[in-house]
Design a protein around this motif. Structure first.
Motif, PDB file in Angstrom:
ATOM      1  N   ALA B  35       0.888  -1.453  -0.130  1.00  0.00           N
ATOM      2  CA  ALA B  35      -0.376  -0.284  -0.345  1.00  0.00           C
ATOM      3  C   ALA B  35       0.909   1.233  -0.392  1.00  0.00           C
ATOM      4  O   ALA B  35       2.096   1.253   0.745  1.00  0.00           O
ATOM      5  CB  ALA B  35      -1.210   0.159   1.520  1.00  0.00           C
ATOM      6  N   PRO B  36       0.331   1.747  -1.259  1.00  0.00           N
ATOM      7  CA  PRO B  36       1.737   3.721  -1.528  1.00  0.00           C
ATOM      8  C   PRO B  36       1.145   4.772  -0.054  1.00  0.00           C
ATOM      9  O   PRO B  36       0.226   5.543  -0.301  1.00  0.00           O
ATOM     10  CB  PRO B  36       1.121   4.125  -1.964  1.00  0.00           C
ATOM     11  N   GLU B  37       1.314   4.223   1.374  1.00  0.00           N
ATOM     12  CA  GLU B  37       0.826   4.868   2.797  1.00  0.00           C
ATOM     13  C   GLU B  37       1.313   6.453   1.871  1.00  0.00           C
ATOM     14  O   GLU B  37       0.560   7.235   2.726  1.00  0.00           O
ATOM     15  CB  GLU B  37       1.748   4.472   3.754  1.00  0.00           C
ATOM     16  N   GLU B  38       2.689   6.549   2.135  1.00  0.00           N
ATOM     17  CA  GLU B  38       2.521   8.104   1.374  1.00  0.00           C
ATOM     18  C   GLU B  38       2.006   8.659   0.979  1.00  0.00           C
ATOM     19  O   GLU B  38       1.317   9.777   1.281  1.00  0.00           O
ATOM     20  CB  GLU B  38       4.052   8.052   1.050  1.00  0.00           C
ATOM     21  N   ILE B  39       1.039   8.661   0.129  1.00  0.00           N
ATOM     22  CA  ILE B  39      -0.265   9.093  -0.415  1.00  0.00           C
ATOM     23  C   ILE B  39      -1.195   9.657  -0.111  1.00  0.00           C
ATOM     24  O   ILE B  39      -2.028  10.707   0.489  1.00  0.00           O
ATOM     25  CB  ILE B  39      -0.336   8.581  -1.551  1.00  0.00           C
ATOM     26  N   MET B  40      -1.620   8.173   1.305  1.00  0.00           N
ATOM     27  CA  MET B  40      -2.579   8.594   2.014  1.00  0.00           C
ATOM     28  C   MET B  40      -2.509   9.589   3.060  1.00  0.00           C
ATOM     29  O   MET B  40      -3.287  10.365   3.464  1.00  0.00           O
ATOM     30  CB  MET B  40      -3.106   7.560   2.873  1.00  0.00           C
ATOM     31  N   TYR B  41      -1.092   9.656   3.655  1.00  0.00           N
ATOM     32  CA  TYR B  41      -0.490  10.582   4.710  1.00  0.00           C
ATOM     33  C   TYR B  41      -0.975  11.685   4.474  1.00  0.00           C
ATOM     34  O   TYR B  41      -0.820  12.342   4.566  1.00  0.00           O
ATOM     35  CB  TYR B  41       0.333   9.838   4.952  1.00  0.00           C
ATOM     36  N   ALA B  42      -0.555  12.016   2.764  1.00  0.00           N
ATOM     37  CA  ALA B  42      -0.439  13.178   2.584  1.00  0.00           C
ATOM     38  C   ALA B  42      -1.178  13.698   2.431  1.00  0.00           C
ATOM     39  O   ALA B  42      -1.946  15.395   2.873  1.00  0.00           O
ATOM     40  CB  ALA B  42       0.109  13.105   0.865  1.00  0.00           C
ATOM     41  N   ALA B  43      -2.622  12.716   2.377  1.00  0.00           N
ATOM     42  CA  ALA B  43      -4.424  13.465   2.865  1.00  0.00           C
ATOM     43  C   ALA B  43      -4.605  14.077   4.195  1.00  0.00           C
ATOM     44  O   ALA B  43      -5.433  14.012   3.861  1.00  0.00           O
ATOM     45  CB  ALA B  43      -5.307  12.736   1.653  1.00  0.00           C
ATOM     46  N   GLY B  44      -4.128  13.344   4.944  1.00  0.00           N
ATOM     47  CA  GLY B  44      -3.688  13.838   6.290  1.00  0.00           C
ATOM     48  C   GLY B  44      -4.559  12.362   7.114  1.00  0.00           C
ATOM     49  O   GLY B  44      -5.333  12.386   8.354  1.00  0.00           O
ATOM     50  N   VAL B  45      -4.734  11.211   5.704  1.00  0.00           N
ATOM     51  CA  VAL B  45      -5.253  10.473   6.605  1.00  0.00           C
ATOM     52  C   VAL B  45      -4.156   9.535   7.141  1.00  0.00           C
ATOM     53  O   VAL B  45      -2.381   9.285   7.531  1.00  0.00           O
ATOM     54  CB  VAL B  45      -5.592   9.268   5.069  1.00  0.00           C
ATOM     55  N   GLY B 135       1.052   5.590 -12.869  1.00  0.00           N
ATOM     56  CA  GLY B 135      -0.505   6.648 -13.431  1.00  0.00           C
ATOM     57  C   GLY B 135      -0.976   5.419 -12.340  1.00  0.00           C
ATOM     58  O   GLY B 135      -2.052   6.980 -12.596  1.00  0.00           O
ATOM     59  N   GLU B 136      -1.095   4.422 -11.924  1.00  0.00           N
ATOM     60  CA  GLU B 136      -2.063   3.799 -11.265  1.00  0.00           C
ATOM     61  C   GLU B 136      -2.050   4.716  -9.658  1.00  0.00           C
ATOM     62  O   GLU B 136      -3.246   5.108  -9.065  1.00  0.00           O
ATOM     63  CB  GLU B 136      -2.027   2.030 -10.755  1.00  0.00           C
ATOM     64  N   LEU B 137      -0.965   5.152  -9.160  1.00  0.00           N
ATOM     65  CA  LEU B 137      -0.929   6.103  -7.875  1.00  0.00           C
ATOM     66  C   LEU B 137      -1.495   7.348  -8.599  1.00  0.00           C
ATOM     67  O   LEU B 137      -2.358   7.986  -7.495  1.00  0.00           O
ATOM     68  CB  LEU B 137       0.662   6.836  -7.641  1.00  0.00           C
ATOM     69  N   ALA B 138      -1.393   7.756  -9.924  1.00  0.00           N
ATOM     70  CA  ALA B 138      -2.317   9.348  -9.501  1.00  0.00           C
ATOM     71  C   ALA B 138      -3.727   9.218  -9.388  1.00  0.00           C
ATOM     72  O   ALA B 138      -4.045   9.912  -9.476  1.00  0.00           O
ATOM     73  CB  ALA B 138      -1.799   9.401 -11.486  1.00  0.00           C
ATOM     74  N   GLU B 139      -4.551   8.130 -10.136  1.00  0.00           N
ATOM     75  CA  GLU B 139      -5.524   7.438  -9.958  1.00  0.00           C
ATOM     76  C   GLU B 139      -5.866   7.180  -8.523  1.00  0.00           C
ATOM     77  O   GLU B 139      -7.361   8.069  -8.194  1.00  0.00           O
ATOM     78  CB  GLU B 139      -6.548   5.940 -10.992  1.00  0.00           C
ATOM     79  N   PHE B 140      -5.105   6.674  -7.739  1.00  0.00           N
ATOM     80  CA  PHE B 140      -5.514   6.444  -6.677  1.00  0.00           C
ATOM     81  C   PHE B 140      -6.000   7.990  -5.768  1.00  0.00           C
ATOM     82  O   PHE B 140      -6.705   8.314  -5.231  1.00  0.00           O
ATOM     83  CB  PHE B 140      -4.248   6.257  -6.081  1.00  0.00           C
ATOM     84  N   ARG B 141      -4.237   8.443  -6.033  1.00  0.00           N
ATOM     85  CA  ARG B 141      -3.940  10.036  -5.125  1.00  0.00           C
ATOM     86  C   ARG B 141      -5.285  10.691  -5.920  1.00  0.00           C
ATOM     87  O   ARG B 141      -6.493  11.265  -5.227  1.00  0.00           O
ATOM     88  CB  ARG B 141      -3.386  10.511  -6.179  1.00  0.00           C
ATOM     89  N   LYS B 142      -6.044  10.702  -6.672  1.00  0.00           N
ATOM     90  CA  LYS B 142      -7.087  11.138  -7.519  1.00  0.00           C
ATOM     91  C   LYS B 142      -8.401  10.764  -6.280  1.00  0.00           C
ATOM     92  O   LYS B 142      -8.975  11.868  -5.836  1.00  0.00           O
ATOM     93  CB  LYS B 142      -7.402  11.172  -9.018  1.00  0.00           C
ATOM     94  N   ALA B 143      -8.831   9.786  -6.151  1.00  0.00           N
ATOM     95  CA  ALA B 143      -9.729   8.839  -5.415  1.00  0.00           C
ATOM     96  C   ALA B 143      -9.380   9.818  -3.524  1.00  0.00           C
ATOM     97  O   ALA B 143     -10.397   9.787  -3.721  1.00  0.00           O
ATOM     98  CB  ALA B 143      -9.377   7.858  -5.378  1.00  0.00           C
ATOM     99  N   ILE B 144      -8.340   9.297  -3.533  1.00  0.00           N
ATOM    100  CA  ILE B 144      -7.682   9.851  -1.865  1.00  0.00           C
ATOM    101  C   ILE B 144      -8.589  11.215  -2.136  1.00  0.00           C
ATOM    102  O   ILE B 144      -9.330  12.049  -1.369  1.00  0.00           O
ATOM    103  CB  ILE B 144      -6.686   9.737  -1.329  1.00  0.00           C
ATOM    104  N   GLU B 145      -7.963  12.478  -3.121  1.00  0.00           N
ATOM    105  CA  GLU B 145      -8.245  13.763  -2.885  1.00  0.00           C
ATOM    106  C   GLU B 145     -10.110  13.606  -2.856  1.00  0.00           C
ATOM    107  O   GLU B 145     -11.048  14.862  -2.516  1.00  0.00           O
ATOM    108  CB  GLU B 145      -7.780  14.341  -4.178  1.00  0.00           C
ATOM    109  N   GLU B 146     -10.106  12.908  -4.197  1.00  0.00           N
ATOM    110  CA  GLU B 146     -12.163  13.366  -3.913  1.00  0.00           C
ATOM    111  C   GLU B 146     -13.137  13.045  -2.776  1.00  0.00           C
ATOM    112  O   GLU B 146     -14.032  13.574  -1.662  1.00  0.00           O
ATOM    113  CB  GLU B 146     -12.877  12.619  -5.294  1.00  0.00           C
TER     114      GLU B 146
END
Lengths: 436, 375, 255, 292
Positions: B35-45, B135-146
């Motif tokens: 799991a790319p935790e960094e992306i979630m953590y960056a969103a305060g999750v 590319g998949e991470l970019a989609e994941f980032r979008k999903a987290i942002e939304e």
């Protein structure tokens, strides 16, 4: 046994031909070197159309059907399984893999002689064991060049250009790799023909399965196994595509003449996952109840490629040639090949059992089933994946389910008597009585 | 010294609930360390790993066929029993088939606000994996942002990467102390450290690690290390077992587990495209066997660890039915034995029969140490 | 109308004779190596108790694993069918039937008219069956019948790993050697079996009322463990081990 | 009801020997899951032992076994310089000075019983089955144990003796009284194997044939375990089932290696190894004491 005759039956005319093609296939592989040809090994799902570009004298052995043939030969199978255990491999691993490895370790080919060592390995990977299977084969054979293509990009409904690029990129690398390890010049024209053939063969097989919606069912699953297997051997070959068309025409006639697979069809079932290959007599036992297994997502969707038709029902996917698409270069061929395979029904459940449940419920409805018989198959973690959720989903959709534990390739894990006892209980609950 | 970490490990659920109260943030449970935790953590999750509880249970039978590993069933049992009821979301980054089922059953039967399946490539050895995963991470980032309604800036990502990299570096520094002739920490403490890191806010975990690191040089564990062991194999958070072994006159000095070194061994190397940098980290990490092909890169890594941490024996464990590891273990044992490291193989279930395992462990240790039993 | 049911179980043979649904005779014998003979013997005893002759019995249906070798019977039904029929006649409110015999564990979900909606049986391993308690009682050196009451004295739950009935003995032995009080071990054994049965029950999606039948239903320790794991009470008929045969007798009256 | 699985408990001591002349007197106590043995070694020579069934209270079993081994010898616990406990209950031997696993002890015991040429020891015990590889000193170099399934253990055989109402000692002999070898029973689960056997008996199979089917199934399971570790000559068998000729013979036929003929009761190997270890530890203890 006196069963009541509700329908006419008659043997399949093209049966012998199917048998002959299969036998020839295994002979061709074994003797390829004598004719200056090449041998490669890979899974039944691998992109066989690609090595076809190396020439017409390149022969393959696909691992799953080979292992299934071993499993049907109980004595040899037991020797293979034990040889594998002796070599220190766990007993709960894929039983196809263990039969196959055993044949390599014993250096015995099921059809006589030593095991014909492949020149290279060409595999794809969606189940955890796919690529690792050949890692071990390479260990056992003292190193064989191998190339595996990762296809696990998510369910078809989510496929986009980037995912296709990922597969196609690996395919391009794979072709360069093939040229390197075989020292042969790659022929794109042969690739293009193979792609046309694969699309035709796999769509026509779906067409054959669609014909089984008829009542009485013109085919029963035990027979279908011996026919669909050709697609697992060389779905990209003209020979198999042509044979499936011949088969489809004959099955059409059977439907027109109301020829049944069994004379007393009163109960229509489907199974799931590979059967215990050593015990296909289980299907004969069903007939005592007038029960016929008309197929399964496994027999329909492992080779068959499908799509939802305008009327909302399931049918063969329209091929590029039917759409008037002319394949002109390597990249286009590979893109079509990737997209076509990613839509394969048996690949969808790797991402969610609920996708598989939807397909199974669709079959149960469109093929007018009375119930479902789920083989909890200890031999295959890939196809048993999520099977318990499938059971819940089918029951929720109103279809009675019977489960039985077994193993497609390890007879020590299947108990025919106990399973028949389950069938008795299941039939009793469905209200069908044994005849004769 | 490790009390705080042990407390976090033992009371992981209390920690997460408390964290929510304190921060008002969302918590996502993830199923595998890809799991790319960094992306979630960056969103305060707060990403927390979903692990089992090592109790016999009877709730998963309708959902997961018994031929799949006990670990994935134990994980799902936690959800079905409501132990993770504070989760706002769940996600999995594609790894083995087994744990995937825990995710798909969870998604279907346990209501969560957010769920995400990230098709992490299985062939990490192909150059094609990087652009694809990016590319998949970019989609994941979008999903987290939304979902969170919060855009993730490069600055946010940089902060998250910094916190995660520091956590990785600190734990590696602590692992280095285990090379000492008298390791100042036990294998149990090391395991509790890594697992607690998977359960807590890394910023807070880092503070704790710094304190420990400051104290370690002076720390006297007050116990004889005995036989230096390595432990490796499937997912393993069986602290009871580690404790049992270390009571038999041995110390685990290093491991190759996704609840151990494999989780934090490499960090994110900075790149202009932050997502590409993160993608590269997960592609280049010490792989799970399910992704280690065509070459088996992990085998040499394990041998290197065994040498660098100077172990005399290795306990190779495998979750029952864990196919990916079953497919590597013969090669790994061969390589270790070939380098003079004897191995003991044990098959783990949700709970392990300590009595029966103790005999094997003690016999293994008797085999490794020169006792005065012989003339 | 007088009918009879013969339950050819793996360990014992049970015979029930009914008149208009009421049991008028019943008997149980050890199946031994000659189950047919055992059945004839049980049948004779049951006739005795009913005070009738075999000719008075209008129809006889067999059930159980060995039903094909049952004497006298004209027809047979599966254990699943037999259990459901028997239980529903006694407890129309029953929706789930749990049958724990010597080697078999069964969970059945049915409708108020005895129609089977779903069923689950234990697979290759005999854990979760009566045989399990037997071997445990030997390891503990406690008679089977005392195992139940003894375990009720325990309030501590210890997890047992072993599935295999015989292999679990060594775990019991280990516990014994660790000086674990016998009541706690006895409870651990019952908890282990109960949890396997509950797994089957969950598979069919059990709903109340839950009725427990089969010989093991006589074991209060097991019942306690079961109710704890199910989080609900279970109904136990007077002669739990005869319900299959009773159901067969009812089936005989139907046709 | 007769309990056919109950094998005979007994004791032995060497009347020709006067232990009082001995310098080093040590003992080994093997509290196994099914049987317990206490054994005394005087100056490296086997002096006495007892062999009995383990009760549910292991310290008590250890005491009983020890007391019985000493019975009629005039020796008391105080005369014994060092005691090593082994077996499942090794930590519950109240009067022991050290606990050593049965794996190490069986290898050492086999080395004494069969000589230093032994490289592979198969211990077929009550609840588990071990394959041990050792060097010329009897030091363990590798080992494997059966897991999770009781097939291939003494317990499984006892279950069968009970089922067929045949004294356990006679099972092996009887299983050889068949004209041709039947198919092995297919079930690995002892409970199911039992019902499978019942089925065969119902079909009218003679007991000997049923036993043959079970013994060969058991032998086959053991062979797969043996092959995991690899068999190197010389090959010796210890533990209870070592006495079961029906299993041993089938096992030898399958691996094509004859096991060394037993010179002592195969069940005492563990206790013997423990007692021999005890002697080394005693010598070391005395040496250290004399230093100070």
């Amino acid at each position: 046994m006196a069963t009541k005759q509700l329908y006419q039956t008659r043997p399949l005319e093209c049966w012998g031909k199917a048998k002959a093609i299969r036998e020839q296939y295994y002979r061709d592989y074994a003797t390829a070197h004598e004719r200056g040809g090449l041998r490669w090994a890979g899974g039944a799902w691998t992109f066989g159309a690609i090595p076809a570009g190396l020439g017409d004298d390149v022969w393959s052995i696909t691992s799953e059907p080979y292992a299934a043939s071993i499993a049907a030969n109980k004595d040899f199978s037991m020797r293979c399984l034990e040889a594998t255990e002796r070599a220190g491999y766990a007993r709960d691993l894929c039983s196809y893999m263990r039969n196959y490895w055993g044949s390599v370790i014993l250096d015995e080919y099921l059809w006589g002689g030593e095991f014909p060592k492949p020149d290279f390995i060409w595999q794809d990977h969606i189940c955890c064991s796919h690529a690792k299977w050949y890692q071990v084969v390479s260990d056992l054979e003292g190193g064989i060049p191998s190339f595996c293509i990762d296809v696990s990009v998510g369910p078809y409904e989510t496929v986009n250009e980037r995912k296709i690029d990922y597969l196609v990129g690996q395919m391009h690398d794979g072709i360069e790799w093939l040229e390197k390890v075989t020292g042969r010049k790659y022929d794109d024209e042969k690739l293009i023909q193979a792609v046309y053939n694969e699309c035709r063969a796999t769509a026509v097989w779906a067409d054959v399965c669609t014909l089984n919606k008829a009542i009485p069912a013109p085919l029963e699953e035990k027979t279908m196994y011996s026919l669909y297997v050709l697609g697992t051997l060389m779905k990209h070959s003209k020979q198999v595509a042509d044979f499936y068309e011949e088969l489809r025409d004959e099955v059409r006639d059977r439907v027109a003449d109301r020829i049944g697979a069994i004379p007393n069809e009163q109960c229509r079932l489907m199974s799931d996952t590979q059967p215990p290959w050593g015990f296909l007599s289980l299907f004969r036992y069903l007939e005592k109840y007038g029960a016929v297994s008309v197929g399964s997502l496994y027999t329909f969707g492992l080779i068959g490629v499908w799509e939802v038709k305008p009327d909302g029902t399931w049918g063969p996917r329209t091929t590029p040639q039917e759409l008037g698409i002319e394949i002109t270069d390597r990249d286009q061929a590979l893109r079509i090949l990737a997209d076509w395979n990613l839509s394969k029904p048996e690949w969808q459940h790797f991402y969610s059992p609920h996708l598989k449940t939807d397909m199974m419920v669709r079959i149960a409805r469109e093929w007018s089933l009375n119930g479902v018989m789920l083989h909890y198959n200890r031999g295959c973690e890939g196809l048993s994946l999520g099977i318990a959720e499938n059971r819940l989903g089918l029951i929720e959709a109103g279809f009675p389910v019977m489960t039985f534990e077994g193993n497609m390739g390890d007879e020590r894990e299947f108990d025919l008597t106990k399973t028949m006892a389950r069938v008795d209980a299941f039939m009793e609950t469905l209200g069908f009585k044994k005849e004769g | 010294m490790f009390d705080k970490l042990r407390d976090w490990e033992r009371h992981r659920h209390d920690y997460a609930k408390d964290w929510k109260d304190r921060t008002g943030g969302k918590v996502v449970g993830y199923f595998c360390t890809y799991a790319p935790e960094e992306i979630m953590y960056a969103a305060g999750v707060l990403p927390v790993r979903i692990l089992g509880s090592h109790e016999p249970q009877d709730v998963t039978e309708p959902h997961i066929f018994g031929m799949y590993c006990p670990f994935c069933r134990d994980c799902l049992a936690q959800g079905l029993k409501g132990r993770y009821d504070y989760l706002d979301g769940i996600m999995i980054s594609q790894s083995c088939l087994h744990v995937r089922q825990a995710y798909t059953s969870w998604e279907k039967h346990i209501p969560v606000d957010f769920h995400y399946y990230l098709p992490m490539p299985a062939k990490v050895q192909t150059p094609r994996a990087l652009p694809y995963l990016t590319g998949e991470l970019a989609e994941f980032r979008k999903a987290i942002e939304e979902w969170t309604g919060r855009t993730i800036s490069d600055k946010d990502l940089d902060k998250a990467i910094a916190v995660y990299n520091e956590n990785r570096r600190l734990m590696r520094d602590i692992y280095d102390f285990r090379k000492n002739d008298k390791p100042p920490l036990t294998g149990q403490e090391a395991m509790e450290m890594v697992i607690s890191s998977q359960m807590t806010d890394k910023a807070e975990h880092n503070e704790e690690l710094k304190k420990i690191l400051a104290g370690l040089p002076k720390r006297n564990s007050g116990r004889e290390p005995g036989v230096r062991l390595m432990i490796l194999g499937s997912e393993d958070d069986d602290i009871e077992f580690v404790n049992m072994v270390e009571k038999c006159g041995a110390t685990f000095v290093v491991d190759d587990h996704c609840t151990g070194s494999r989780y934090f061994w490499n960090g994110v190397e900075p790149l202009e495209n932050r997502l590409e940098a993160i993608a590269r980290r997960y592609i280049d990490r010490v792989p799970c066997p399910s992704k280690d092909w065509e070459d088996r890169t992990r085998v040499q890594h394990i041998v290197d660890l065994a040498k660098a941490w100077n172990v005399s024996g290795a306990i190779v464990i495998q979750q029952k039915f864990c196919d990916p590891h079953e497919l590597d273990i013969p090669a790994i044992r061969k390589a270790l034995q070939g380098n003079g490291v004897k191995t003991l193989f044990l098959e783990f279930d949700v709970t392990v029969p300590l009595g029966q395992f103790k005999v094997r462990v003690e016999a293994f240790l008797e085999m490794l140490v020169e006792e005065d039993l012989f003339d | 109308m007088i009918t009879a049911g013969i339950d050819m179980g793996s360990k014992t043979v049970k015979v029930v004779i009914i008149r208009d649904g009421e049991i008028i005779g019943k008997a149980k014998t050890l199946a031994g190596f000659e189950a047919g003979g055992a059945a004839e013997q049980a049948f004779a005893q049951a006739l005795d108790e009913a005070g009738i002759a075999i000719d008075d019995v209008e129809a006889i249906v067999a059930t159980g694993a060995g039903r094909k070798n049952a004497p006298y019977s004209t027809r047979d039904i599966t254990e699943v069918g037999g259990d459901a029929r028997g239980v529903i006649r006694l407890f129309p409110s029953a929706r789930t039937v749990l049958d724990v015999g010597a080697e078999e564990g069964r969970a059945i979900r049915c409708t108020e008219d005895g129609k089977v909606l779903d069923f689950a049986l234990n697979e290759k391993c005999a854990a979760g069956a009566g045989a399990f308690t037997e071997s445990m009682s030997r390891a503990l050196e406690v008679p089977v019948e005392e195992l139940g009451p003894m375990s009720l004295k325990s309030t501590k739950s210890i997890p047992m790993n072993a599935q295999c009935a015989v292999f679990a003995e060594s775990e019991v032995v280990t516990l014994v050697h660790l000086k674990t009080p016998k009541p706690d071990i006895a409870r651990a054994v019952h908890d282990a079996i109960a949890s396997r049965i509950v797994s089957l029950a969950r598979k069919v999606g059990y709903e109340p009322d839950v009725v427990l039948i089969g010989g093991v239903a006589h074991n209060p320790g097991f019942v306690d463990s079961l109710e704890r794991a199910l989080e609900c009470k279970v109904i136990i008929p007077e002669n739990p081990e005869f319900i299959g045969a009773y159901g067969a007798a009812l089936a005989a009256a139907e046709a | 009801m007769v309990e056919y699985w109950r094998w005979k408990e007994y004791r032995w001591h060497d009347e020709s020997k006067d232990w009082r002349k001995g310098e080093f007197i040590t003992a080994g106590v093997d509290v196994g899951s099914v049987s317990s043995q206490a054994l005394v070694v005087v100056d490296g020579e086997l002096y006495s032992f007892s062999n009995m069934r383990t009760g549910s209270d292991s310290p008590e079993s250890a005491r009983k076994a020890m007391a019985w081994a000493l019975e009629g010898t005039g020796m008391t616990l105080d005369d014994i310089g060092f005691v090593v406990g082994t077996g499942y209950g090794r930590v519950n031997v109240p009067f022991s000075n050290k606990a050593i696993t049965e794996i190490a002890c069986h290898a050492r015991g086999a080395n004494y019983m069969y000589g230093s040429s032994v490289r592979t020891v198969l211990d077929m015990g009550g609840q588990d089955c071990k394959v041990i590889r050792c060097d010329e000193k009897g030091k363990v170099t590798a080992f494997a144990m059966n897991d999770k399934c009781a097939a291939g253990t003494g317990r499984g055989m006892e279950v069968f003796a009970d089922l067929l109402a045949i004294p356990i000692e006679e099972v092996g002999e009887l299983s050889l009284q068949v004209d041709e070898e039947p198919e092995p029973v297919s079930s690995t689960c002892v409970v199911f194997a039992k019902s499978e056997a019942t089925g065969l008996l119902r079909e009218g199979w003679p007991k000997s044939k049923v036993l043959a089917a079970y013994c060969s199934a058991m032998a086959h399971r053991i062979v797969t375990l043996l092959e995991q570790v690899g068999i190197e000559k010389e090959f010796a068998i210890t533990g209870g089932i070592g006495k079961n000729i029906g299993v041993v013979k089938r096992l030898e036929d399958e691996i094509g290696i004859k096991a060394l003929p037993p010179t002592y009761d195969t069940q005492i190997a563990g206790a013997l190894g423990a007692a021999l270890f005890a002697q080394n530890l005693l010598k070391k203890k005395l040496a250290e004491a004399s230093k100070t």
